[in-house]
Design a protein around this motif. Structure first.
Motif, PDB file in Angstrom:
ATOM      1  N   LEU A 122       0.842  -1.422   0.094  1.00 50.32           N
ATOM      2  CA  LEU A 122      -0.064   0.188   0.189  1.00 50.32           C
ATOM      3  C   LEU A 122       1.044   1.110   0.025  1.00 50.32           C
ATOM      4  O   LEU A 122       0.343   2.365  -0.657  1.00 50.32           O
ATOM      5  CB  LEU A 122      -1.020  -0.164   1.129  1.00 50.32           C
ATOM      6  N   ARG A 123       2.155   1.184   0.759  1.00 48.98           N
ATOM      7  CA  ARG A 123       3.025   2.415   0.716  1.00 48.98           C
ATOM      8  C   ARG A 123       3.481   2.631  -0.707  1.00 48.98           C
ATOM      9  O   ARG A 123       3.590   3.604  -1.340  1.00 48.98           O
ATOM     10  CB  ARG A 123       3.957   2.259   1.804  1.00 48.98           C
ATOM     11  N   THR A 150       9.774  10.193  -5.432  1.00 50.04           N
ATOM     12  CA  THR A 150       8.718   9.401  -4.638  1.00 50.04           C
ATOM     13  C   THR A 150       8.253   7.961  -5.571  1.00 50.04           C
ATOM     14  O   THR A 150       8.408   6.935  -4.901  1.00 50.04           O
ATOM     15  CB  THR A 150       7.360  10.015  -4.468  1.00 50.04           C
ATOM     16  N   PRO A 151       8.448   8.107  -6.983  1.00 55.16           N
ATOM     17  CA  PRO A 151       8.417   6.861  -7.739  1.00 55.16           C
ATOM     18  C   PRO A 151       9.525   5.727  -7.296  1.00 55.16           C
ATOM     19  O   PRO A 151       9.397   4.658  -7.379  1.00 55.16           O
ATOM     20  CB  PRO A 151       8.240   7.341  -9.163  1.00 55.16           C
ATOM     21  N   ARG A 152      10.800   6.535  -7.171  1.00 54.64           N
ATOM     22  CA  ARG A 152      11.660   5.542  -6.665  1.00 54.64           C
ATOM     23  C   ARG A 152      11.550   4.827  -5.381  1.00 54.64           C
ATOM     24  O   ARG A 152      11.789   3.967  -5.108  1.00 54.64           O
ATOM     25  CB  ARG A 152      13.064   6.450  -6.849  1.00 54.64           C
ATOM     26  N   GLN A 153      10.872   5.733  -4.493  1.00 49.83           N
ATOM     27  CA  GLN A 153      10.557   5.046  -3.197  1.00 49.83           C
ATOM     28  C   GLN A 153       9.673   4.098  -3.366  1.00 49.83           C
ATOM     29  O   GLN A 153       9.361   3.035  -2.594  1.00 49.83           O
ATOM     30  CB  GLN A 153      10.154   6.246  -2.301  1.00 49.83           C
ATOM     31  N   ALA A 154       8.479   4.277  -4.284  1.00 51.46           N
ATOM     32  CA  ALA A 154       7.648   3.178  -4.745  1.00 51.46           C
ATOM     33  C   ALA A 154       8.216   2.138  -5.217  1.00 51.46           C
ATOM     34  O   ALA A 154       7.876   0.898  -4.775  1.00 51.46           O
ATOM     35  CB  ALA A 154       6.562   3.824  -5.499  1.00 51.46           C
ATOM     36  N   TYR A 155       9.160   2.344  -5.826  1.00 52.17           N
ATOM     37  CA  TYR A 155       9.880   0.936  -6.518  1.00 52.17           C
ATOM     38  C   TYR A 155      10.580   0.434  -5.356  1.00 52.17           C
ATOM     39  O   TYR A 155      10.542  -0.986  -5.309  1.00 52.17           O
ATOM     40  CB  TYR A 155      11.121   1.399  -7.571  1.00 52.17           C
ATOM     41  N   ALA A 156      11.123   1.053  -4.305  1.00 55.30           N
ATOM     42  CA  ALA A 156      11.751   0.031  -3.392  1.00 55.30           C
ATOM     43  C   ALA A 156      10.750  -0.554  -2.231  1.00 55.30           C
ATOM     44  O   ALA A 156      11.160  -1.556  -1.955  1.00 55.30           O
ATOM     45  CB  ALA A 156      12.485   1.320  -2.399  1.00 55.30           C
ATOM     46  N   ASP A 157       9.670   0.169  -2.138  1.00 50.91           N
ATOM     47  CA  ASP A 157       8.404  -0.455  -1.372  1.00 50.91           C
ATOM     48  C   ASP A 157       7.966  -1.964  -2.100  1.00 50.91           C
ATOM     49  O   ASP A 157       7.787  -2.772  -1.500  1.00 50.91           O
ATOM     50  CB  ASP A 157       7.293   0.318  -1.315  1.00 50.91           C
ATOM     51  N   PHE A 158       7.702  -1.945  -3.353  1.00 48.17           N
ATOM     52  CA  PHE A 158       7.417  -2.974  -4.270  1.00 48.17           C
ATOM     53  C   PHE A 158       8.515  -4.056  -4.256  1.00 48.17           C
ATOM     54  O   PHE A 158       8.093  -5.286  -3.971  1.00 48.17           O
ATOM     55  CB  PHE A 158       7.143  -2.403  -5.602  1.00 48.17           C
ATOM     56  N   ASN A 159       9.741  -3.397  -4.296  1.00 44.33           N
ATOM     57  CA  ASN A 159      10.945  -4.584  -4.083  1.00 44.33           C
ATOM     58  C   ASN A 159      10.847  -5.096  -2.681  1.00 44.33           C
ATOM     59  O   ASN A 159      11.293  -6.357  -2.649  1.00 44.33           O
ATOM     60  CB  ASN A 159      12.274  -3.699  -4.315  1.00 44.33           C
ATOM     61  N   TYR A 165       8.661 -10.970   0.924  1.00 42.00           N
ATOM     62  CA  TYR A 165       7.456 -11.455   1.147  1.00 42.00           C
ATOM     63  C   TYR A 165       7.196 -12.273  -0.435  1.00 42.00           C
ATOM     64  O   TYR A 165       5.885 -11.810  -0.567  1.00 42.00           O
ATOM     65  CB  TYR A 165       6.368 -10.712   1.719  1.00 42.00           C
ATOM     66  N   PRO A 166       7.940 -13.055  -0.812  1.00 43.79           N
ATOM     67  CA  PRO A 166       7.622 -13.461  -2.387  1.00 43.79           C
ATOM     68  C   PRO A 166       6.272 -14.601  -2.582  1.00 43.79           C
ATOM     69  O   PRO A 166       6.145 -14.535  -3.523  1.00 43.79           O
ATOM     70  CB  PRO A 166       9.165 -14.412  -2.505  1.00 43.79           C
ATOM     71  N   ASN A 167       6.050 -14.746  -1.361  1.00 46.34           N
ATOM     72  CA  ASN A 167       4.998 -15.818  -1.269  1.00 46.34           C
ATOM     73  C   ASN A 167       3.560 -15.046  -0.890  1.00 46.34           C
ATOM     74  O   ASN A 167       2.497 -15.827  -0.799  1.00 46.34           O
ATOM     75  CB  ASN A 167       4.987 -17.236  -0.554  1.00 46.34           C
ATOM     76  N   SER A 168       3.703 -13.972  -0.883  1.00 44.45           N
ATOM     77  CA  SER A 168       2.375 -13.024  -0.560  1.00 44.45           C
ATOM     78  C   SER A 168       1.378 -12.838  -1.597  1.00 44.45           C
ATOM     79  O   SER A 168       2.039 -13.025  -2.741  1.00 44.45           O
ATOM     80  CB  SER A 168       2.768 -11.804   0.270  1.00 44.45           C
ATOM     81  N   ARG A 169       0.288 -12.803  -1.515  1.00 45.57           N
ATOM     82  CA  ARG A 169      -0.538 -12.263  -2.442  1.00 45.57           C
ATOM     83  C   ARG A 169      -0.506 -10.996  -3.143  1.00 45.57           C
ATOM     84  O   ARG A 169      -0.766 -10.736  -4.313  1.00 45.57           O
ATOM     85  CB  ARG A 169      -2.187 -12.129  -1.862  1.00 45.57           C
ATOM     86  N   TYR A 170       0.618 -10.167  -2.723  1.00 45.89           N
ATOM     87  CA  TYR A 170       0.761  -8.763  -3.190  1.00 45.89           C
ATOM     88  C   TYR A 170       1.950  -9.065  -3.971  1.00 45.89           C
ATOM     89  O   TYR A 170       2.404  -8.096  -4.706  1.00 45.89           O
ATOM     90  CB  TYR A 170       0.917  -7.879  -2.319  1.00 45.89           C
ATOM     91  N   ALA A 171       2.681  -9.967  -4.058  1.00 41.18           N
ATOM     92  CA  ALA A 171       4.124  -9.981  -4.833  1.00 41.18           C
ATOM     93  C   ALA A 171       4.025  -9.908  -6.158  1.00 41.18           C
ATOM     94  O   ALA A 171       4.918  -9.358  -6.883  1.00 41.18           O
ATOM     95  CB  ALA A 171       5.001 -11.345  -4.439  1.00 41.18           C
ATOM     96  N   ALA A 172       3.213 -10.900  -6.789  1.00 39.49           N
ATOM     97  CA  ALA A 172       3.196 -10.708  -8.372  1.00 39.49           C
ATOM     98  C   ALA A 172       2.850  -9.280  -8.861  1.00 39.49           C
ATOM     99  O   ALA A 172       3.606  -8.916  -9.849  1.00 39.49           O
ATOM    100  CB  ALA A 172       2.219 -11.713  -8.888  1.00 39.49           C
ATOM    101  N   ASP A 173       1.931  -8.905  -8.200  1.00 39.53           N
ATOM    102  CA  ASP A 173       1.564  -7.321  -8.716  1.00 39.53           C
ATOM    103  C   ASP A 173       2.724  -6.340  -8.449  1.00 39.53           C
ATOM    104  O   ASP A 173       3.010  -5.651  -9.169  1.00 39.53           O
ATOM    105  CB  ASP A 173       0.046  -6.765  -8.199  1.00 39.53           C
ATOM    106  N   MET A 178       6.774  -2.893 -10.369  1.00 41.28           N
ATOM    107  CA  MET A 178       8.584  -2.681 -10.584  1.00 41.28           C
ATOM    108  C   MET A 178       8.873  -2.368 -12.190  1.00 41.28           C
ATOM    109  O   MET A 178       9.529  -1.763 -12.526  1.00 41.28           O
ATOM    110  CB  MET A 178       9.085  -3.602 -10.089  1.00 41.28           C
ATOM    111  N   VAL A 179       8.259  -3.303 -12.900  1.00 33.16           N
ATOM    112  CA  VAL A 179       8.634  -3.394 -14.584  1.00 33.16           C
ATOM    113  C   VAL A 179       8.230  -2.014 -14.939  1.00 33.16           C
ATOM    114  O   VAL A 179       8.810  -1.390 -15.689  1.00 33.16           O
ATOM    115  CB  VAL A 179       7.943  -4.588 -15.152  1.00 33.16           C
ATOM    116  N   GLU A 180       6.935  -1.643 -14.496  1.00 30.96           N
ATOM    117  CA  GLU A 180       6.260  -0.348 -15.070  1.00 30.96           C
ATOM    118  C   GLU A 180       7.211   0.970 -14.684  1.00 30.96           C
ATOM    119  O   GLU A 180       7.284   1.679 -15.431  1.00 30.96           O
ATOM    120  CB  GLU A 180       4.918  -0.260 -14.644  1.00 30.96           C
ATOM    121  N   LEU A 181       7.676   0.727 -13.587  1.00 28.11           N
ATOM    122  CA  LEU A 181       8.420   1.906 -13.085  1.00 28.11           C
ATOM    123  C   LEU A 181       9.666   1.850 -13.458  1.00 28.11           C
ATOM    124  O   LEU A 181      10.317   3.110 -13.934  1.00 28.11           O
ATOM    125  CB  LEU A 181       8.502   1.851 -11.314  1.00 28.11           C
TER     126      LEU A 181
END
Length: 294
Positions: A122-123, A150-159, A165-173, A178-181
């Motif tokens: 969410l962050r 801030t987009p770079r911070q978003a990239y760090a959050d998604f990373n 948490y590679p097995n979480s339900r949010y990892a794939a999205d 990250m690819v889009e950013l």
């Protein structure tokens, strides 16, 4: 000197009693008139009310109600969930700065919470939109033209979500975002390269294009970067490196307009005089004619 007290007559006593009653009633009325109906409401009822407001899309109302819950019940089984839903309501209401602050507070307080992956995700969403303002939305400002902090911070959050948490339900999205950013960052570098090409700064243009290829390999703009290299090396008179760039394009994107001498094409200068035309990157218009983003 002796003072004598005279007994009050019955009518006077009655009037005095009525005045006291009126004063007391007025005071009680004033004390209860501004009382919030949620004051003292059981935590279960207050949470359900807040949650229903959010389900109905009343994000501001839900945020206020959840904050009231947290003020009245700072500890307990509903507190953690109320903090999470407050951040979500703020995000949906477009209060991205507030959402990030709420999430940071939650992460500091509950670093091992079972939903911590969701909070990082969410962050990332909030940081992706954090510096988007009304005029940019109305004028369709290209994402690569924004301040990228801030987009770079978003990239760090998604990373963080993808790696911790590679097995979480949010990892794939998170990985897809990250690819889009990365494409946004690559486009920003390409815009810089085109800026230098337009001003005949061939060495600087080659440097930005090379940086793009090294830092963001396999981005959606990699072959535009190769074309920028080819153009810069051609202008510098380096025939060998220009031929290498041409060969790469002929093998991988034979329809790129640079091979036919039709690239780069810059926006019409008069467009900049129109404040309602929107500020777009040079690469955006070129990509629409040459490539389709995957």
């Amino acid at each position: 000197m002796i003072r004598r007290s005279f007994p009050l007559s019955a009518p006077v006593r009655l009037i005095a009693l009525l005045l006291v009653l009126v004063f007391v009633a007025t005071g009680c009325h004033r004390g209860t008139k501004g009382k919030n109906p949620e004051e003292g409401m059981p935590v279960e009822q207050l949470y359900e009310k807040s949650h229903k407001l959010m389900e109905g899309g009343n994000w501001s109302g839900a945020e206020s109600s959840f904050k009231r819950l947290l003020a009245q019940y700072p500890y307990g089984p509903y507190t953690e969930q109320a903090m999470i839903e407050t951040a979500y309501a703020q995000y949906k209401a477009g209060k991205h700065d507030d959402a990030v602050s709420s999430i940071d507070r939650f992460i500091r307080t509950y670093p091992t919470h079972r939903n911590i992956a969701y909070l990082y995700y969410l962050r990332g969403l909030s940081n992706s939109n954090r510096d988007t303002v009304f005029l940019r939305r109305v004028w369709s400002l290209d994402p690569s033209r924004r301040d990228l902090s801030t987009p770079r911070q978003a990239y760090a959050d998604f990373n963080t979500v993808a790696e911790r948490y590679p097995n979480s339900r949010y990892a794939a999205d998170a990985r897809q975002r990250m690819v889009e950013l990365r494409d946004v960052f690559a486009q920003h570098e390409l815009d810089d390269a085109l800026y230098y090409l337009r001003r005949s700064a061939w060495v600087s243009a080659a440097g930005r294009a090379s940086y793009l290829l090294e830092t963001y390999p396999q981005s959606a703009y990699q072959y535009d970067a190769v074309a920028a290299l080819g153009e810069a090396y051609t202008r510098l008179g380096n025939k060998a490196l220009a031929a290498d760039a041409r060969r790469v394009l002929e093998l991988n994107q034979p329809d790129h307009p640079w091979l036919k001498g039709n690239w780069p094409k810059y926006p019409w200068m008069v467009r900049k005089l129109n404040p309602f035309a929107g500020e777009k990157s040079a690469s955006t218009g070129q990509r629409n004619a040459t490539m389709t983003r995957k």
